[in-house]
Design an enzyme around this catalytic site. Structure first.
Site, PDB file in Angstrom:
ATOM      1  N   GLU A  45     -14.037  98.646  68.347  1.00 21.64           N
ATOM      2  CA  GLU A  45     -13.024  97.633  68.877  1.00 21.64           C
ATOM      3  C   GLU A  45     -13.476  97.690  70.626  1.00 21.64           C
ATOM      4  O   GLU A  45     -13.050  98.447  71.180  1.00 21.64           O
ATOM      5  CB  GLU A  45     -11.604  97.961  68.554  1.00 21.64           C
ATOM      6  CG  GLU A  45     -10.507  96.980  68.662  1.00 21.64           C
ATOM      7  CD  GLU A  45     -10.063  96.855  70.032  1.00 21.64           C
ATOM      8  OE1 GLU A  45     -10.474  95.921  71.033  1.00 21.64           O
ATOM      9  OE2 GLU A  45      -9.030  97.404  70.355  1.00 21.64           O
ATOM     10  N   CYS A  49      -7.342  94.619  75.856  1.00 20.91           N
ATOM     11  CA  CYS A  49      -8.622  94.059  75.521  1.00 20.91           C
ATOM     12  C   CYS A  49      -8.392  92.519  75.013  1.00 20.91           C
ATOM     13  O   CYS A  49      -9.401  91.778  75.070  1.00 20.91           O
ATOM     14  CB  CYS A  49      -9.293  94.888  74.414  1.00 20.91           C
ATOM     15  SG  CYS A  49      -8.035  95.225  72.802  1.00 20.91           S
TER      16      CYS A  49
END
Length: 509
Positions: free
Chosen positions: A277, A311
């Site tokens: 990720e 993110c």
């Protein structure tokens, strides 16, 4: 109890917010292997700092390859056939996870205070949002523990065939600094639910909550070696995990640059399974027919939440031309209202960036925006005399070729761009190497569905932003990563499917 949220989209009832602990004592600073605390093999330690005041909190044992080897041996022994962990009923694994959730709930105040001091996270956010999400995620995975199973398969011929969903084995898990406790739980809970053992490396900036969790894992009753926690640095401890021949899977959350190194290491060694990720530069598209109040607020929170250190931050905001000026005005007004300061204090809305390196990187990108012709509407510099604080910053008149429109800033810097047509904004939104998340704000269901399918991102939000739940899979397209975390899809990342076929005298339907 109190409620948070807008009238049209109310949030769940949240617990009352207590005061943070005034004198937090750091009990756990050693390496956690086999349910025991160890000094590092080298004897080295590293310092951990409070980013709000730059003061040292404590020293933590610095693990490296030798410590990772010890942890992997413990995890492998715990995973052996016939071990207490491998022979444990799946329902008992679920009970242990629920017990762990109870302990996290009991120590919620300690963990939230630790996250605020160690990572600069607002105490209110840590207590209400992060700890709440951790508890729900553990309980979600606990509920799945005895519901992961295979199927019978109607194979041709006189055979009886079924599948088994078996644990992958020893999992190396590398945790980022922006959500240290949440990411720790996102990784260990599904792995343990499926019967794996784990070796966790928390980020060197924020190791304290992970180490505290080691004490709770032992208290909950997990057998020795099932969870091992080795604080250390990426080039040493992290690289040792990525290259280890006896680790079966690695899961990493962090930068795309490091994600590439991890995948390369897996390919050069034992082809361990990899879940990544990684970074993002997520588009947030605001149409003129959107509810402007909600769109502006969601766009603001979607960027400035946790000082922009997310993110999935909506860092490329595309606003339709007729409402562009008004949207910019509202964004400036909202950013100027922020109160910066010690994340432990009530009323503070923005804390510090994590460290000096990130602080300087963000300021450099702000300078690049000025030089390349974006209009600095507010902010644009450091705040205060101590700590890594940056003023909430808004840029307008941003073009797609500017660094601030292309690079992941990971800070409180909002870029607002203008668009005219649907086809144009779809192309611009997808013109990136990233594909983690995206959003569209519109009252037109046809537009919403068009963008839901056209945007190249692992998550697309419609008329909201940063809406997460343990039930929903999360992960990226393109260079934002591989695989998924959370939800049923996330659990599948921690199992191997085995086909078993038995010859029988006669098969009957």
């Amino acid at each position: 109890m109190k409620k948070q949220g807008s009238p049209s989209n109310p949030a769940p009832v949240l617990p009352a917010l207590p005061e943070p602990l005034k004198d937090l004592k750091i009990k756990y600073t050693k390496i956690f292997i086999n349910n025991e605390w160890h000094d590092s093999v080298s004897g080295k330690k590293f310092e951990v700092f409070n980013p709000a005041n730059e003061e040292k909190i404590c020293e933590v044992a610095e693990g490296d390859k030798a410590d990772i080897d010890k942890a992997v041996k413990a995890a492998r022994k715990a995973f052996e056939l016939g071990s207490p962990w491998r022979t444990m009923d799946a329902s008992e694994r679920g009970r242990l996870l629920n017990k762990l959730a109870d302990l996290v709930e009991r120590d919620r105040l300690t963990l939230a205070t630790m996250e605020a001091i160690d990572g600069g996270k607002l105490f209110s956010t840590a207590y209400l949002m992060d700890l709440g999400a951790c508890i729900k995620t553990i309980r979600y995975c606990a509920g799945w523990a005895d519901k992961i199973h295979g199927r019978t398969v109607p194979m041709d011929g006189n055979f009886f065939t079924f599948t088994r969903h078996e644990p992958v084995g020893v999992c190396g898990q590398i945790i980022p600094w922006n959500f240290p406790l949440v990411m720790f739980i996102w990784k260990i809970a599904p792995a343990l639910c499926c019967g794996n053992t784990v070796v966790v490396k928390p980020a060197e900036q924020t190791p304290l909550s992970a180490l505290y969790m080691g004490s709770l894992i032992k208290e909950a009753g997990f057998p020795p070696g099932v969870v091992n926690i080795v604080p250390g640095f990426g080039p040493t401890a992290g690289a040792a995990i990525s290259h280890h021949m006896d680790i079966d899977k690695v899961s990493f959350t962090g930068s795309t640059e490091v994600g590439k190194l991890i995948k390369e290491a897996a390919g050069k060694t034992n082809l361990k399974r990899v879940t990544l990720e990684l970074g993002g530069k997520s588009p947030n598209i605001i149409f003129a027919d959107a509810d402007l109040d909600e769109a502006a607020e969601f766009a603001h929170i979607g960027l400035f939440y946790h000082q922009g250190q997310c993110c999935i931050a909506g860092s490329r905001i595309f606003v339709e031309e007729p409402i562009y000026d008004e949207f910019v005005r509202r964004s400036i007004e909202r950013a100027k209202k922020y109160t910066l300061g010690d994340p432990l204090l009530p009323g503070v809305q923005q804390g510090p960036q994590i460290d000096k390196e990130q602080f300087q990187k963000i300021l450099d990108l702000i300078e690049s925006g000025k030089k390349e012709g974006a209009k600095l509407e507010c902010g644009g510099g450091p705040w205060g005399n101590k700590g890594y604080f940056i003023q909430p910053t808004v840029f307008s008149n941003v073009t797609d070729d500017m660094r601030i429109a292309k690079e992941e800033i990971f800070g409180p810097v909002q870029q607002i761009m203008k668009f005219k047509t649907i086809d144009e904004v779809i192309k611009r939104a997808n013109n990136t190497t990233y594909g983690l998340a995206a959003a569209v704000f519109t009252k037109d269901i046809d537009k919403a569905l068009t963008f839901a399918s056209a945007l190249q991102a692992g998550t697309v939000w419609v008329n909201c932003y940063s809406a997460f739940s343990a039930q929903c899979p999360f992960g990226g397209f393109k260079m934002s990563g591989n695989g998924r975390e959370l939800g049923e899809y996330g659990l599948q990342e921690y199992t191997e499917v085995k086909t078993v076929t038995i010859k029988i005298p006669q098969k009957n339907s």
